[in-house]
Write a protein that holds these residues in place. Structure first.
Motif, mmCIF file in Angstrom:
data_model
loop_
_atom_site.group_PDB
_atom_site.id
_atom_site.type_symbol
_atom_site.label_atom_id
_atom_site.label_comp_id
_atom_site.label_asym_id
_atom_site.label_seq_id
_atom_site.Cartn_x
_atom_site.Cartn_y
_atom_site.Cartn_z
ATOM 1 N N MET A 28 -4.007 11.959 8.117
ATOM 2 C CA MET A 28 -3.571 10.923 7.177
ATOM 3 C C MET A 28 -4.695 10.528 6.225
ATOM 4 O O MET A 28 -4.453 10.203 5.063
ATOM 5 N N GLY A 29 -5.932 10.566 6.701
ATOM 6 C CA GLY A 29 -7.071 10.266 5.842
ATOM 7 C C GLY A 29 -7.203 11.267 4.713
ATOM 8 O O GLY A 29 -7.474 10.898 3.558
ATOM 9 N N ILE A 30 -7.004 12.534 5.034
ATOM 10 C CA ILE A 30 -7.065 13.584 4.011
ATOM 11 C C ILE A 30 -5.952 13.409 2.982
ATOM 12 O O ILE A 30 -6.171 13.491 1.766
ATOM 13 N N PHE A 31 -4.733 13.136 3.464
ATOM 14 C CA PHE A 31 -3.595 12.974 2.563
ATOM 15 C C PHE A 31 -3.686 11.694 1.728
ATOM 16 O O PHE A 31 -3.059 11.598 0.666
ATOM 17 N N SER A 32 -4.448 10.695 2.219
ATOM 18 C CA SER A 32 -4.537 9.428 1.495
ATOM 19 C C SER A 32 -5.595 9.429 0.405
ATOM 20 O O SER A 32 -5.664 8.492 -0.401
ATOM 21 N N LEU A 33 -6.432 10.466 0.349
ATOM 22 C CA LEU A 33 -7.513 10.503 -0.643
ATOM 23 C C LEU A 33 -7.024 10.344 -2.077
ATOM 24 O O LEU A 33 -7.641 9.619 -2.866
ATOM 25 N N PRO A 34 -5.923 11.001 -2.475
ATOM 26 C CA PRO A 34 -5.467 10.817 -3.865
ATOM 27 C C PRO A 34 -5.011 9.394 -4.176
ATOM 28 O O PRO A 34 -4.946 9.010 -5.343
ATOM 29 N N VAL A 85 0.826 -1.208 0.000
ATOM 30 C CA VAL A 85 0.000 0.000 0.000
ATOM 31 C C VAL A 85 0.860 1.259 0.000
ATOM 32 O O VAL A 85 2.054 1.210 0.317
ATOM 33 N N ALA A 86 0.226 2.384 -0.355
ATOM 34 C CA ALA A 86 0.902 3.680 -0.337
ATOM 35 C C ALA A 86 1.119 4.133 1.106
ATOM 36 O O ALA A 86 0.433 3.686 2.034
ATOM 37 N N VAL A 87 2.060 5.045 1.293
ATOM 38 C CA VAL A 87 2.447 5.500 2.630
ATOM 39 C C VAL A 87 1.263 6.082 3.395
ATOM 40 O O VAL A 87 0.961 5.671 4.524
ATOM 41 N N PHE A 88 0.564 7.051 2.812
ATOM 42 C CA PHE A 88 -0.523 7.717 3.533
ATOM 43 C C PHE A 88 -1.711 6.785 3.770
ATOM 44 O O PHE A 88 -2.395 6.886 4.794
ATOM 45 N N PHE A 113 5.553 11.243 11.761
ATOM 46 C CA PHE A 113 5.326 10.060 10.935
ATOM 47 C C PHE A 113 5.438 10.359 9.447
ATOM 48 O O PHE A 113 5.937 9.528 8.679
ATOM 49 N N ILE A 114 4.992 11.518 9.027
ATOM 50 C CA ILE A 114 5.115 11.879 7.615
ATOM 51 C C ILE A 114 6.585 12.013 7.230
ATOM 52 O O ILE A 114 7.039 11.457 6.220
ATOM 53 N N SER A 115 7.346 12.748 8.029
ATOM 54 C CA SER A 115 8.765 12.960 7.737
ATOM 55 C C SER A 115 9.550 11.655 7.792
ATOM 56 O O SER A 115 10.364 11.361 6.908
ATOM 57 N N GLU A 116 9.296 10.862 8.831
ATOM 58 C CA GLU A 116 10.052 9.632 9.015
ATOM 59 C C GLU A 116 9.746 8.606 7.924
ATOM 60 O O GLU A 116 10.658 7.990 7.360
ATOM 61 N N THR A 117 8.461 8.422 7.614
ATOM 62 C CA THR A 117 8.086 7.402 6.627
ATOM 63 C C THR A 117 8.580 7.757 5.232
ATOM 64 O O THR A 117 9.148 6.918 4.523
ATOM 65 N N TRP A 118 8.367 9.011 4.827
ATOM 66 C CA TRP A 118 8.860 9.415 3.506
ATOM 67 C C TRP A 118 10.382 9.478 3.478
ATOM 68 O O TRP A 118 11.011 9.226 2.446
ATOM 69 N N GLY A 119 10.981 9.825 4.619
ATOM 70 C CA GLY A 119 12.443 9.855 4.681
ATOM 71 C C GLY A 119 13.049 8.490 4.427
ATOM 72 O O GLY A 119 14.020 8.349 3.673
ATOM 73 N N ILE A 120 12.475 7.461 5.067
ATOM 74 C CA ILE A 120 12.943 6.091 4.847
ATOM 75 C C ILE A 120 12.776 5.697 3.388
ATOM 76 O O ILE A 120 13.582 4.946 2.831
ATOM 77 N N HIS A 121 11.725 6.231 2.752
ATOM 78 C CA HIS A 121 11.465 5.917 1.339
ATOM 79 C C HIS A 121 12.567 6.453 0.433
ATOM 80 O O HIS A 121 12.890 5.848 -0.593
ATOM 81 N N PHE A 122 13.160 7.583 0.803
ATOM 82 C CA PHE A 122 14.124 8.246 -0.069
ATOM 83 C C PHE A 122 15.583 8.031 0.326
ATOM 84 O O PHE A 122 16.480 8.491 -0.390
ATOM 85 N N THR A 123 15.839 7.386 1.451
ATOM 86 C CA THR A 123 17.221 7.181 1.869
ATOM 87 C C THR A 123 17.433 5.729 2.258
ATOM 88 O O THR A 123 16.497 4.926 2.254
#
Length: 305
Positions: free
Chosen positions: A193-199, A35-38, A82-92
């Motif tokens: 997170m629900g709002i950010f996951s809509l897309p 699944v996607a991050v958000f 959680f947003i910073s950490e999860t996406w950070g792990i995705h890019f590093t």
């Protein structure tokens, strides 16, 4: 003032938090393959919030305006982490992420000193530096290059440290129900997170039909989120945020242990040495803080209705 038995309980509780958070890296890595991050973060915090509402709805109705305001503030901080950490792990790389996120152990006494306008103890600062050096040996397995992911992890580490000090500052000396406070905090994260996951749209079929996906998501929701943050919220009001940072700073060690036992990874002598340095730093930090704590009031005086 907390007695020795209460301090032991606080330490064991915080070490439990470090253990489950250490296991969350491997569990999250598996879940994010589907699944996607958000979307994942929304499901994780939605499940947690629903359970907490069922357990604390009577307390929520009676919660004060200060409790709601504090819970919303904590929820915003937690969302950013959680947003910073999860996406950070995705890019590093995982090695860079493990090193940089541990910097919250160093940031915590610095932020605490600024928030409470107290002098930074040289001994405590030395132990957190030792902890970071141990984490460096444990997690640095190759070359190091600073990139966008590293910057995001660094932001998450800073937010962790600020959250610890702000939590103690906003709750110290006030009558607040920890259950209501935790529910509000987690609910705010679920909404964001629900709002950010809509897309992202609906869940993929592989996730919907996967029992391991739901089992791991439930584990992350109930143990790594609900129980862990509830314990942290309780204990940070009964001890210092520096102490919390030192004990939960063993998280990278437990993450490495789970990777070896369940992920099939191998650790070099350098990495095991780093883990031992983290444990040593935590022990010495505990000893020095206990000596400095004598004669001072603590957050244990806060009533928990």
């Amino acid at each position: 003032m907390m007695n020795r038995e209460n301090h032991r309980l606080a330490d064991l509780s915080l070490l439990f938090v470090a253990v489950v958070w250490g296991s969350s890296y491997l569990a999250t890595k598996i879940v994010l393959a589907d699944v996607a991050v958000f979307t994942f973060l929304f499901l994780r915090f939605l499940l947690t919030s629903l359970v907490m509402v069922a357990l604390t709805w009577r307390k929520l109705v009676k919660a004060t305006k200060q409790t709601w305001l504090s819970g919303i503030i904590f929820g915003l901080f937690l969302s950013g982490i959680f947003i910073s950490e999860t996406w950070g792990i995705h890019f590093t790389s995982a090695a860079n992420a493990g090193f940089l996120i541990s910097l919250f152990v160093v940031f915590t006494p610095l932020i605490e000193s600024a928030v409470f306008r107290t002098r930074l103890r040289a001994g405590i600062f030395g132990t957190v530096l030792l902890s970071v050096f141990g984490t460096f040996l444990l997690t640095m397995k190759g070359g190091y290059q600073f990139n966008t992911g590293d910057a995001l992890i660094l932001i998450a580490a800073l937010l962790r440290a600020i959250q610890m000090s702000v939590t103690q500052k906003l709750t110290e000396g006030r009558v607040m129900d920890s259950g209501a406070l935790t529910t509000i905090q987690l609910g705010v994260v679920a909404v964001i997170m629900g709002i950010f996951s809509l897309p992202s749209g609906r869940l993929p079929d592989s996730a919907v039909l996967s029992l391991p996906f739901w089992l791991l998501t439930a584990y992350l929701a109930f143990f790594c989120t609900l129980l862990a943050f509830y314990i942290q919220l309780i204990m940070i009001r009964r001890t210092s945020s520096t102490r919390v940072g030192l004990l939960t700073g063993t998280e990278p060690l437990f993450s490495a242990l789970f990777s070896v036992w369940l992920g099939g990874e191998r650790l070099s002598p350098q990495e095991w040495l780093g883990g031992l340095l983290i444990v040593a730093a935590t022990y010495f930090g505990r000893h020095m803080e206990a000596k400095n704590r004598m004669g001072k009031t603590t957050a244990a005086a806060v009533k928990d209705v």
